[in-house]
Design an enzyme around this catalytic site. Sequence first.
Site, PDB file in Angstrom:
ATOM      1  N   GLN A  51     -35.298  42.401  22.276  1.00  0.00           N
ATOM      2  CA  GLN A  51     -35.504  41.170  21.611  1.00  0.00           C
ATOM      3  C   GLN A  51     -35.186  39.952  22.536  1.00  0.00           C
ATOM      4  OE1 GLN A  51     -32.923  42.627  18.210  1.00  0.00           O
ATOM      5  NE2 GLN A  51     -34.199  41.440  17.090  1.00  0.00           N
ATOM      6  N   HIS A 135     -32.154  50.505  12.691  1.00  0.00           N
ATOM      7  CA  HIS A 135     -32.884  49.201  12.595  1.00  0.00           C
ATOM      8  C   HIS A 135     -32.826  48.755  14.130  1.00  0.00           C
ATOM      9  CE1 HIS A 135     -33.907  44.775  11.549  1.00  0.00           C
ATOM     10  NE2 HIS A 135     -33.688  44.728  12.975  1.00  0.00           N
ATOM     11  N   HIS A 139     -36.295  49.131  17.108  1.00  0.00           N
ATOM     12  CA  HIS A 139     -36.645  48.304  18.178  1.00  0.00           C
ATOM     13  C   HIS A 139     -37.014  48.735  19.575  1.00  0.00           C
ATOM     14  CE1 HIS A 139     -36.343  43.985  16.246  1.00  0.00           C
ATOM     15  NE2 HIS A 139     -35.123  44.497  15.965  1.00  0.00           N
TER      16      HIS A 139
END
Length: 173
Positions: A51, A135, A139
Amino acid sequence: MAIRKILTEPDPFLRQISHEVEKVDDRIRSLMNDMLETMYAAPGIGLAAIQIGIPKRVIVIDLSKEEKKTPMYFVNPKVIVKSKNNATYEEGCLSVPGQFAEVDRPDQCNVSYLDYNNQKKELRAEGLLATCIQHEMDHLEGILFIDHLSKLKKNYIVKKLSKQKKVLERIVV
Ligand code: K1U
Ligand code: ZN
């Protein structure tokens, strides 16, 4: 420590599969410190290295509600066991800003990983921690929570994001 820029959908970088880390050394610890600072500033409860544009299998999580920070570090996490029962949580994502949707995932999972000191660990997670770990592990495979939704819901969110971005661009320029 530094606050890094968080990539947002539809940045193609978010779709990369992250690489295993050989050893948790000072460079990885420095990355995890930056990730934590970025996550706290956002604010969020989890962050994967991809991210912030680093395709390494590194995750940080902090679910503590009080002033006292309780960071958790997961390097090369692997789900060993996951329960057959699912739980539904309304998920958000710092890479899909301002959008939330209910996602079903196994309500418990056992995870193996390397910790901040390169030690092999195992953890049994349930509730929000299990949801958050899964979650963040998504990623690492280039998967976002919106990929778990129906086409209709996903398209709705993607369109809203694109409108949001255009409005922001007009304000910033
Ligand atoms: O982008 C991310 O991966 C972080 C994400 C983690 C997450 C949230 C909810 C369910 C599963 C995973 C977030 O932190 S979104 C922001 C958020 O949930 C939050 C922010 C401030 C306070 C409490 C929660
Ligand atoms: Zn996310």
